[in-house]
Design a protein around this motif. Structure first.
Motif, PDB file in Angstrom:
ATOM      1  N   TYR A   1       0.829  -1.202   0.000  1.00  0.00           N
ATOM      2  CA  TYR A   1       0.000   0.000   0.000  1.00  0.00           C
ATOM      3  C   TYR A   1       0.866   1.256   0.000  1.00  0.00           C
ATOM      4  O   TYR A   1       1.983   1.260   0.526  1.00  0.00           O
ATOM      5  CB  TYR A   1      -0.896   0.032   1.235  1.00  0.00           C
TER       6      TYR A   1
ATOM      7  N   LYS B   1       0.751   4.479   1.828  1.00  0.00           N
ATOM      8  CA  LYS B   1       0.059   5.003   3.005  1.00  0.00           C
ATOM      9  C   LYS B   1       0.245   6.511   3.099  1.00  0.00           C
ATOM     10  O   LYS B   1       1.265   7.055   2.686  1.00  0.00           O
ATOM     11  CB  LYS B   1       0.594   4.310   4.260  1.00  0.00           C
TER      12      LYS B   1
ATOM     13  N   ARG C   1      -5.853   8.244   2.412  1.00  0.00           N
ATOM     14  CA  ARG C   1      -6.190   6.849   2.681  1.00  0.00           C
ATOM     15  C   ARG C   1      -5.138   5.956   2.035  1.00  0.00           C
ATOM     16  O   ARG C   1      -4.448   6.367   1.101  1.00  0.00           O
ATOM     17  CB  ARG C   1      -7.580   6.507   2.120  1.00  0.00           C
ATOM     18  N   SER C   2      -5.033   4.741   2.535  1.00  0.00           N
ATOM     19  CA  SER C   2      -4.079   3.787   1.980  1.00  0.00           C
ATOM     20  C   SER C   2      -4.627   3.217   0.674  1.00  0.00           C
ATOM     21  O   SER C   2      -5.787   2.808   0.602  1.00  0.00           O
ATOM     22  CB  SER C   2      -3.832   2.648   2.974  1.00  0.00           C
TER      23      SER C   2
ATOM     24  N   ARG D   1      -6.717   9.556  12.516  1.00  0.00           N
ATOM     25  CA  ARG D   1      -7.191   8.715  11.418  1.00  0.00           C
ATOM     26  C   ARG D   1      -8.568   8.159  11.772  1.00  0.00           C
ATOM     27  O   ARG D   1      -8.758   7.621  12.860  1.00  0.00           O
ATOM     28  CB  ARG D   1      -6.209   7.578  11.147  1.00  0.00           C
TER      29      ARG D   1
ATOM     30  N   THR E   1     -10.608   7.346   5.936  1.00  0.00           N
ATOM     31  CA  THR E   1     -10.625   6.219   5.008  1.00  0.00           C
ATOM     32  C   THR E   1     -12.036   5.654   4.969  1.00  0.00           C
ATOM     33  O   THR E   1     -12.584   5.294   6.014  1.00  0.00           O
ATOM     34  CB  THR E   1      -9.647   5.117   5.452  1.00  0.00           C
TER      35      THR E   1
ATOM     36  N   GLU F   1      -8.260  -2.850   6.207  1.00  0.00           N
ATOM     37  CA  GLU F   1      -7.742  -1.550   6.635  1.00  0.00           C
ATOM     38  C   GLU F   1      -7.334  -1.580   8.112  1.00  0.00           C
ATOM     39  O   GLU F   1      -6.299  -1.040   8.491  1.00  0.00           O
ATOM     40  CB  GLU F   1      -8.809  -0.462   6.412  1.00  0.00           C
TER      41      GLU F   1
ATOM     42  N   HIS G   1      -3.769  -3.156   8.766  1.00  0.00           N
ATOM     43  CA  HIS G   1      -2.501  -2.498   8.413  1.00  0.00           C
ATOM     44  C   HIS G   1      -2.461  -1.003   8.748  1.00  0.00           C
ATOM     45  O   HIS G   1      -1.487  -0.328   8.461  1.00  0.00           O
ATOM     46  CB  HIS G   1      -2.162  -2.706   6.935  1.00  0.00           C
ATOM     47  N   THR G   2      -3.528  -0.460   9.372  1.00  0.00           N
ATOM     48  CA  THR G   2      -3.540   0.951   9.738  1.00  0.00           C
ATOM     49  C   THR G   2      -4.079   1.115  11.152  1.00  0.00           C
ATOM     50  O   THR G   2      -5.073   0.469  11.518  1.00  0.00           O
ATOM     51  CB  THR G   2      -4.408   1.768   8.755  1.00  0.00           C
TER      52      THR G   2
END
Length: 447
Positions: free
Chosen positions: A37, A39, A48-49, A372, A398, A409, A412-413
């Motif tokens: 991604y 990021k 957003r990724s 976020r 996102t 999502e 990984h975030t």
């Protein structure tokens, strides 16, 4: 044009277009599975990724369409080999994020020397004199490194680099047909089809990015094509035409590099290679009040204008007409310079306000990190409303529309807050999102 070449061009364009349309979702799925991604960070404009490796989705249809026509000229093979190496370098950078601008610079020099060894070199000066021959090689290196870097730099908004590449390749194709450079027409048609198919997924809101793999490969390929093309019998016009067709990326990188040096943002050559910031033409359009989509569309129009100037100039037989066309290009350049200057003032004001905002957050004891927010809802209008509202407040939003996307999502975030629709698509998937969110991030508030 004979029926053979007409049919060949139609086949190459149609195949690369259709294959790119079908192949891009597969590449996107692979990038998601491998967690490749792009990021968000302070140097980037997206919030957003987004999956990377779009360069693979462009290169494979491009290369396969050329392979199927079985036209294996030496120039074509040289471009393909160099493009493949450039793609692999970009893929490595997307994976590791460890290739510095300096390393990529020397790789480009090596690729250019490989092309020179196959006879792909600018013939600006008489090659029978050794000093001029060396000068031609140096100019070739500068051109290919510069154009590749320019396309890497304008890959900063959804669909920008892809669309400009498509427009430039289309003008290359027109010149190829006019000058009966059949191999040149094949490679141009393949690039137009591949980029156009990929643009379906890369235009705002993009679901996949080119990444360094794409911008590096496309920039190198277009730079090499412009070196190999036979533009005009007039040496001066022959030099000017590719500059016009690739004018917008070239102007953008040239202005930004000079501006950074004059304002002491960068002080050395290697600092200039490494530096990355939101100060390009597209960013300045946005600073002036354009939406990202409109900024990209305006740059498309500018690229088309410079391409049309190149076509008309190539056909010009009058010295007066040629001078007028050059003056027209100069006027366009001056307009762009004024836009860049005005955009600079707006960018400085924006950054000053941001510094004030950061200072205020510190005074209030708030965290420095940007907040976020994940929005999970199957209604696009709801996602857009929440995203636009919170985005204007400085939050990184996102939006996703399904359970699987939300879980991906969350894995990984790290989000600070989540808005979840309890019923998604008629199923209780919202409850599953809530459970996944709490299992992955127990302290994260979920609304």
């Amino acid at each position: 044009m004979s029926a053979y070449w007409r049919n060949t061009y139609i086949f190459v364009f149609a195949f690369s277009l259709i294959f790119s349309l079908a192949f891009t979702p597969l590449v996107r799925f692979l990038a998601q599975k491998l967690n490749i991604y792009d990021k968000p960070d302070k140097r980037k404009i997206h919030t957003r990724s987004v999956p990377l490796w779009g360069g693979i989705a462009v290169f494979v249809p491009f290369a396969l369409s050329l392979f199927l026509v079985r036209y294996y000229s030496t120039p074509l093979k040289s471009i393909l080999l160099g493009s493949l190496i450039a793609l692999c370098v970009g893929i490595t950078d997307d994976l590791k994020k460890g290739l510095s601008g300096t390393v990529k610079f020397f790789i480009l020099i090596a690729l250019t020397l490989m092309l020179v060894s196959q006879g792909v070199v600018l013939n600006t000066f008489p090659a029978h004199i050794l000093a001029f021959k060396v000068l031609n090689i140096i100019l070739t290196c500068l051109w290919i490194v510069g154009v590749t870097s320019a396309f890497n730099a304008i890959d900063n908004m959804d669909g920008l680099a892809t669309g400009v590449s498509c427009i430039a390749s289309a003008f290359f194709f027109i010149v190829a047909v006019q000058t009966q450079q059949w191999w040149f027409g094949i490679i141009s048609a393949a690039m137009v089809g591949s980029c156009l198919g990929f643009l379906r997924y890369n235009f705002r809101p993009a679901t996949i990015f080119l990444g360094d793999a794409g911008s590096f490969f496309i920039g190198f390929t277009l730079a090499a094509m412009s070196v190999m093309g036979d533009w005009s019998e007039n040496p001066f016009i022959s030099m000017v035409i590719p500059v016009f067709i690739l004018g917008i990326p070239i102007f953008d990188i040239t202005y930004v590099v000079i501006w950074r040096h004059v304002n002491k943002v960068t002080r050395t050559f290697f600092e200039a290679l490494q530096h990355c910031a939101k100060d390009h033409l597209s960013h300045r359009f946005v600073a002036l009040g354009f939406s990202q989509k409109n900024a990209v569309l305006v740059i498309y129009l500018l690229a088309a204008c410079t391409g049309i100037c190149a076509l008309v100039l190539r056909k010009s037989t009058s010295v007066t007409d040629s001078i007028l066309l050059m003056m027209q290009g100069l006027v366009l350049l001056l307009i762009l310079m004024e836009i860049m200057v005005i955009g600079t003032r707006h960018l400085r004001e924006k950054y000053r306000m941001r510094e004030d905002y950061i200072s205020l957050r510190k005074e209030l004891g708030l965290a420095d990190d940007e907040i976020r927010v994940l929005v999970v809802d199957d209604d696009k209008e709801v996602r857009s409303f929440i995203g636009d509202f919170l985005g204007k407040k400085g939050f990184l939003v996102t939006g996703v529309d399904s359970l699987s996307s939300a879980v991906a999502e969350l894995k990984h975030t790290r989000f600070n807050l989540a808005f979840v629709d309890v019923m998604i698509g008629g199923t209780p998937a919202g409850i599953e999102v809530l459970r996944s969110a709490k299992s992955l991030h127990p302290d994260m508030p979920v609304v």
